[in-house]
Design an enzyme around this catalytic site. Sequence first.
Site, PDB file in Angstrom:
ATOM      1  N   CYS A  18      52.185  49.911  65.671  1.00  0.00           N
ATOM      2  CA  CYS A  18      51.309  49.562  66.803  1.00  0.00           C
ATOM      3  C   CYS A  18      49.901  49.363  66.250  1.00  0.00           C
ATOM      4  O   CYS A  18      49.739  49.170  65.039  1.00  0.00           O
ATOM      5  CB  CYS A  18      51.374  50.634  67.896  1.00  0.00           C
ATOM      6  SG  CYS A  18      50.835  52.278  67.375  1.00  0.00           S
ATOM      7  N   ARG A  24      51.737  54.714  70.545  1.00  0.00           N
ATOM      8  CA  ARG A  24      53.077  54.159  70.726  1.00  0.00           C
ATOM      9  C   ARG A  24      53.995  54.331  69.516  1.00  0.00           C
ATOM     10  O   ARG A  24      55.130  54.813  69.664  1.00  0.00           O
ATOM     11  CB  ARG A  24      52.974  52.669  71.099  1.00  0.00           C
ATOM     12  CG  ARG A  24      52.356  52.446  72.468  1.00  0.00           C
ATOM     13  CD  ARG A  24      51.921  51.001  72.659  1.00  0.00           C
ATOM     14  NE  ARG A  24      50.805  50.660  71.782  1.00  0.00           N
ATOM     15  CZ  ARG A  24      50.291  49.449  71.636  1.00  0.00           C
ATOM     16  NH1 ARG A  24      50.816  48.444  72.311  1.00  0.00           N
ATOM     17  NH2 ARG A  24      49.273  49.243  70.840  1.00  0.00           N
ATOM     18  N   ASP A 135      49.744  48.974  75.589  1.00  0.00           N
ATOM     19  CA  ASP A 135      48.838  49.950  74.984  1.00  0.00           C
ATOM     20  C   ASP A 135      48.361  50.938  76.062  1.00  0.00           C
ATOM     21  O   ASP A 135      47.738  50.534  77.038  1.00  0.00           O
ATOM     22  CB  ASP A 135      47.647  49.163  74.411  1.00  0.00           C
ATOM     23  CG  ASP A 135      46.674  50.041  73.656  1.00  0.00           C
ATOM     24  OD1 ASP A 135      46.753  51.280  73.781  1.00  0.00           O
ATOM     25  OD2 ASP A 135      45.826  49.466  72.944  1.00  0.00           O
TER      26      ASP A 135
HETATM   27  P1  4NP Z   1      48.349  52.734  69.771  1.00  0.00           P
HETATM   28  O1  4NP Z   1      47.129  52.938  70.807  1.00  0.00           O
HETATM   29  O2  4NP Z   1      48.142  51.365  69.154  1.00  0.00           O
HETATM   30  O3  4NP Z   1      49.553  52.824  70.611  1.00  0.00           O
HETATM   31  O4  4NP Z   1      48.219  53.864  68.740  1.00  0.00           O
HETATM   32  C1  4NP Z   1      45.789  52.802  70.464  1.00  0.00           C
HETATM   33  C2  4NP Z   1      45.163  53.818  69.790  1.00  0.00           C
HETATM   34  C3  4NP Z   1      43.818  53.718  69.490  1.00  0.00           C
HETATM   35  C4  4NP Z   1      43.105  52.588  69.854  1.00  0.00           C
HETATM   36  C5  4NP Z   1      43.737  51.567  70.533  1.00  0.00           C
HETATM   37  C6  4NP Z   1      45.089  51.667  70.827  1.00  0.00           C
HETATM   38  N1  4NP Z   1      41.730  52.510  69.571  1.00  0.00           N
HETATM   39  O5  4NP Z   1      41.064  51.558  70.067  1.00  0.00           O
HETATM   40  O6  4NP Z   1      41.184  53.377  68.859  1.00  0.00           O
END
Ligand code: 4NP
Length: 170
Positions: A18, A24, A135
């Site tokens: 991800c 995720r 997300d």
């Molecule tokens: P992930 O979610 O891609 O599912 O781990 C996110 C985690 C952090 C961020 C964005 C999405 N961020 O902007 O820091």
Amino acid sequence: MRHPNNREDKKVRVLFVCLGNICRSPAAEGIMKQLVEDNELQDFIEVESAGTSGWHEGDLPDERMRAHGAKRDYDFNSRARQLRKSDLDRFDYIIVMDNSNYTNVKSLASTKEQLDKIYMMTDFSQLYRHDQVPDPYYGGASGFELVLDLLEDATEGLLQAIKEKHTFTY
Ligand code: 4NP
């Protein structure tokens, strides 16, 4: 030299990807590992996760994701790391959560073999009709629950697909 029938060589390697590797994909990793263990396939299937960004390198999964996972008896405890080009050779299934992840991973691929390993998590959905795992980072509790629902469904489909394609014998 390794014995040609060494189990390490026959292992199926799955990498969930991800953006941050704190919501995720570590949840997908934890759910898939549990499912693999429940099916006694831990000697045959290896599971990891990574992020297209390195923003959270070394971090545990997001507290909210850990708490929602704990309610379903999962312990999401992997450490975030950034995806590297060599992952496209080391893993057999590189499974991304959304279209943006897909574009980013695809841009690292330089051969058809590498490209052919990239899948959307929702390609393996059985009950759900979502075309991405959204997300949850900037949303509320329901977003995290939806992610877990989608992942529990799609990991079942993924294990089914792996079992159809590969034979596991000692
Ligand atoms: P992930 O979610 O891609 O599912 O781990 C996110 C985690 C952090 C961020 C964005 C999405 N961020 O902007 O820091």
